[in-house]
Every structure is written in structure tokens, then in C-alpha cells.
Write a protein that holds these residues in place. Structure first.
Motif, PDB file in Angstrom:
ATOM      1  N   ASP A  70      -0.393  31.038 -17.969  1.00  0.00           N
ATOM      2  CA  ASP A  70       0.113  29.794 -17.395  1.00  0.00           C
ATOM      3  C   ASP A  70      -0.871  29.201 -16.393  1.00  0.00           C
ATOM      4  OD1 ASP A  70       2.574  29.859 -18.759  1.00  0.00           O
ATOM      5  OD2 ASP A  70       3.394  31.255 -17.278  1.00  0.00           O
ATOM      6  N   PHE A  71      -1.718  30.067 -15.819  1.00  0.00           N
ATOM      7  CA  PHE A  71      -2.655  29.654 -14.788  1.00  0.00           C
ATOM      8  C   PHE A  71      -4.015  30.266 -15.074  1.00  0.00           C
ATOM      9  CE2 PHE A  71       1.566  30.240 -12.921  1.00  0.00           C
ATOM     10  CZ  PHE A  71       1.822  28.945 -12.513  1.00  0.00           C
ATOM     11  N   GLY A  72      -5.039  29.703 -14.475  1.00  0.00           N
ATOM     12  CA  GLY A  72      -6.376  30.257 -14.618  1.00  0.00           C
ATOM     13  C   GLY A  72      -7.371  29.201 -15.038  1.00  0.00           C
ATOM     14  N   THR A  73      -8.459  29.670 -15.629  1.00  0.00           N
ATOM     15  CA  THR A  73      -9.552  28.791 -16.032  1.00  0.00           C
ATOM     16  C   THR A  73      -9.718  28.854 -17.539  1.00  0.00           C
ATOM     17  OG1 THR A  73     -10.676  29.189 -13.936  1.00  0.00           O
ATOM     18  CG2 THR A  73     -12.022  28.333 -15.731  1.00  0.00           C
ATOM     19  N   SER A  74      -9.923  27.704 -18.128  1.00  0.00           N
ATOM     20  CA  SER A  74     -10.247  27.643 -19.560  1.00  0.00           C
ATOM     21  C   SER A  74     -11.392  26.658 -19.723  1.00  0.00           C
ATOM     22  CB  SER A  74      -9.033  27.223 -20.388  1.00  0.00           C
ATOM     23  OG  SER A  74      -8.669  25.891 -20.109  1.00  0.00           O
ATOM     24  N   HIS A  75     -12.087  26.799 -20.798  1.00  0.00           N
ATOM     25  CA  HIS A  75     -13.210  25.917 -21.112  1.00  0.00           C
ATOM     26  C   HIS A  75     -12.872  25.204 -22.413  1.00  0.00           C
ATOM     27  CE1 HIS A  75     -15.849  27.624 -17.994  1.00  0.00           C
ATOM     28  NE2 HIS A  75     -15.124  28.723 -18.210  1.00  0.00           N
ATOM     29  N   ILE A  76     -12.973  23.897 -22.387  1.00  0.00           N
ATOM     30  CA  ILE A  76     -12.687  23.121 -23.594  1.00  0.00           C
ATOM     31  C   ILE A  76     -13.844  22.190 -23.887  1.00  0.00           C
ATOM     32  CG2 ILE A  76     -10.174  23.238 -23.437  1.00  0.00           C
ATOM     33  CD1 ILE A  76     -10.146  20.591 -22.001  1.00  0.00           C
ATOM     34  N   LYS A  77     -13.975  21.881 -25.133  1.00  0.00           N
ATOM     35  CA  LYS A  77     -14.972  20.899 -25.572  1.00  0.00           C
ATOM     36  C   LYS A  77     -14.188  19.673 -26.012  1.00  0.00           C
ATOM     37  CE  LYS A  77     -18.640  23.895 -26.010  1.00  0.00           C
ATOM     38  NZ  LYS A  77     -19.370  24.007 -24.806  1.00  0.00           N
ATOM     39  N   ALA A  78     -14.531  18.528 -25.440  1.00  0.00           N
ATOM     40  CA  ALA A  78     -13.814  17.300 -25.777  1.00  0.00           C
ATOM     41  C   ALA A  78     -14.738  16.114 -25.534  1.00  0.00           C
ATOM     42  CB  ALA A  78     -12.550  17.168 -24.925  1.00  0.00           C
ATOM     43  N   ASP A  79     -14.752  15.196 -26.471  1.00  0.00           N
ATOM     44  CA  ASP A  79     -15.519  13.953 -26.327  1.00  0.00           C
ATOM     45  C   ASP A  79     -16.987  14.202 -26.004  1.00  0.00           C
ATOM     46  OD1 ASP A  79     -13.061  12.682 -26.717  1.00  0.00           O
ATOM     47  OD2 ASP A  79     -12.687  12.494 -24.559  1.00  0.00           O
ATOM     48  N   GLY A  80     -17.543  15.254 -26.589  1.00  0.00           N
ATOM     49  CA  GLY A  80     -18.951  15.564 -26.347  1.00  0.00           C
ATOM     50  C   GLY A  80     -19.213  16.184 -24.986  1.00  0.00           C
ATOM     51  N   LEU A  81     -18.163  16.609 -24.297  1.00  0.00           N
ATOM     52  CA  LEU A  81     -18.302  17.212 -22.975  1.00  0.00           C
ATOM     53  C   LEU A  81     -17.829  18.649 -22.989  1.00  0.00           C
ATOM     54  CD1 LEU A  81     -16.672  14.378 -20.810  1.00  0.00           C
ATOM     55  CD2 LEU A  81     -19.116  14.845 -21.059  1.00  0.00           C
ATOM     56  N   HIS A  82     -18.381  19.433 -22.096  1.00  0.00           N
ATOM     57  CA  HIS A  82     -17.834  20.758 -21.818  1.00  0.00           C
ATOM     58  C   HIS A  82     -17.015  20.594 -20.544  1.00  0.00           C
ATOM     59  CE1 HIS A  82     -17.950  24.642 -19.625  1.00  0.00           C
ATOM     60  NE2 HIS A  82     -17.509  25.062 -20.798  1.00  0.00           N
ATOM     61  N   VAL A  83     -15.720  20.902 -20.606  1.00  0.00           N
ATOM     62  CA  VAL A  83     -14.829  20.716 -19.466  1.00  0.00           C
ATOM     63  C   VAL A  83     -14.318  22.078 -19.019  1.00  0.00           C
ATOM     64  CG1 VAL A  83     -12.698  19.639 -18.638  1.00  0.00           C
ATOM     65  CG2 VAL A  83     -14.119  18.457 -20.337  1.00  0.00           C
ATOM     66  N   LYS A  84     -14.608  22.405 -17.777  1.00  0.00           N
ATOM     67  CA  LYS A  84     -14.037  23.613 -17.175  1.00  0.00           C
ATOM     68  C   LYS A  84     -12.726  23.181 -16.525  1.00  0.00           C
ATOM     69  CE  LYS A  84     -14.803  27.052 -13.577  1.00  0.00           C
ATOM     70  NZ  LYS A  84     -15.690  27.438 -12.453  1.00  0.00           N
ATOM     71  N   PHE A  85     -11.632  23.690 -17.034  1.00  0.00           N
ATOM     72  CA  PHE A  85     -10.300  23.344 -16.550  1.00  0.00           C
ATOM     73  C   PHE A  85      -9.781  24.516 -15.734  1.00  0.00           C
ATOM     74  CE2 PHE A  85      -5.662  23.544 -17.123  1.00  0.00           C
ATOM     75  CZ  PHE A  85      -5.299  22.306 -16.599  1.00  0.00           C
ATOM     76  N   ASP A  86      -9.440  24.271 -14.484  1.00  0.00           N
ATOM     77  CA  ASP A  86      -8.934  25.321 -13.613  1.00  0.00           C
ATOM     78  C   ASP A  86      -7.563  24.907 -13.101  1.00  0.00           C
ATOM     79  OD1 ASP A  86      -8.962  27.731 -12.114  1.00  0.00           O
ATOM     80  OD2 ASP A  86      -9.618  26.646 -10.340  1.00  0.00           O
ATOM     81  N   LEU A  87      -6.561  25.706 -13.406  1.00  0.00           N
ATOM     82  CA  LEU A  87      -5.201  25.466 -12.936  1.00  0.00           C
ATOM     83  C   LEU A  87      -4.807  26.661 -12.076  1.00  0.00           C
ATOM     84  CD1 LEU A  87      -2.767  23.564 -13.028  1.00  0.00           C
ATOM     85  CD2 LEU A  87      -1.950  24.848 -15.006  1.00  0.00           C
ATOM     86  N   PRO A  88      -4.950  26.523 -10.753  1.00  0.00           N
ATOM     87  CA  PRO A  88      -4.667  27.666  -9.879  1.00  0.00           C
ATOM     88  C   PRO A  88      -3.171  27.914  -9.748  1.00  0.00           C
ATOM     89  CG  PRO A  88      -5.285  25.760  -8.562  1.00  0.00           C
ATOM     90  CD  PRO A  88      -5.436  25.365 -10.006  1.00  0.00           C
TER      91      PRO A  88
END
Length: 159
Positions: A70-88
Motif C-alpha cells: 500500500d505504501f513505498g516506492t515504485s518505478h514506472i515508465k510513462a510518456d517516455g519518462l522514468h517516474v519514481k513514485f514514493d507514497l510514504p
């Protein structure tokens, strides 16, 4: 912001002594413009963070759920970008309920420190209203230090 005579790049290059020795009017200008810039940057950051959440938040949350989290960090690729998503994880505790539980722990003979982190404090307003004899009992546990000073400057005509 109004017309600048000292630009942000100039301020960054100046030493603390140089800033302290600015003419009064320029010191007021720098102070006012920095406050306005900070407010603008905070609002812009909040708006961009909302836009990033709107654009990538659902994918980030789905990526976490796919990993069973439910929480933590994930890495996604979207729209030619690498997005580090962090939900603390943000945890809060009901203080009244914790007090009841702490009383139960003490009543059972257990060491409360084994279960809870305890931080005791006394508001300064309360402390200063106490009688001197009570203040004296607590004085060895009290440390007084200066906080960070703050300044509000303006032209004499504005006071």
C-alpha cells in the motif's frame, strides 16, 4: 514581484557581510522579494505536485498494489519518462487511547518503555504560572536556549 534592482543571482553571489551592508532600501527590497518568491515557489510546487499526482499517481499506486504493498516506492515508465513514485506511510496515534493503554501497562507491572516511546514536556505558559517552589523542583530538568531569530523589516514611512 516588483522591479528588481538586485537580482536573485546577485544575492546568491553575495556574502552575508555584503548583504548586511546593503543600503536600507535595498535590504527591504531583497527581504520583500525573497518572501514573495518563496510564497510563489511553494504555490507552484503544490500545483505541480498535484499535476504529477493527477498524471502518474494512479499508475504509481497500481504498481504498489501489484507488488502487494500500500505504501513505498515504485518505478514506472510513462510518456517516455522514468517516474519514481514514493507514497510514504503516515502514522498517527490517538493520544487519549495511548494514555489508557500506558496506564494498563504500568498497572500490570510492565516497564512502559518496553512498549512506548515517552516524551514528556511542559508548556512554557504553564511553567511560568507555577508557584516558585514548584518551578524550582523542575528547574534542573529545564534547558532554555535561544531559537532562530526572525526579522520583519520595512521602511520607516510604512510603520
Amino acid at each position: 514581484m516588483n522591479d528588481l534592482s538586485i537580482f536573485p543571482a546577485d544575492i546568491a553571489e553575495m556574502s552575508v557581510s555584503q548583504l548586511a551592508n546593503l543600503p536600507a532600501q535595498q535590504l527591504v527590497e531583497v527581504d520583500t522579494n525573497l518572501d514573495q518568491a518563496i510564497a510563489w515557489l511553494k504555490a507552484a510546487r503544490t500545483k505541480l505536485d498535484g499535476a504529477l499526482d493527477q498524471r502518474f499517481g494512479a499508475q504509481g499506486r497500481e504498481s504498489l498494489r501489484a507488488d502487494g504493498r500500500d505504501f513505498g516506492t515504485s518505478h514506472i515508465k510513462a510518456d517516455g519518462l522514468h517516474v519514481k513514485f514514493d507514497l510514504p506511510k503516515k502514522v498517527s496515534w490517538d493520544q487519549k487511547k495511548l494514555k489508557i493503554l500506558a496506564e494498563r501497562i504500568v498497572a500490570s507491572g510492565e516497564a512502559i518503555e518496553s512498549y512506548l516511546d515517552i516524551k514528556l514536556s511542559i508548556s512554557e505558559a504553564r511553567y511560568t504560572k507555577w508557584p516558585p517552589a514548584l518551578q524550582q523542583q523542575f528547574s534542573d530538568a529545564r534547558t532554555v536556549e535561544a531559537g532562530k531569530p526572525s526579522f520583519v523589516i520595512s521602511n520607516n514611512s510604512e510603520v
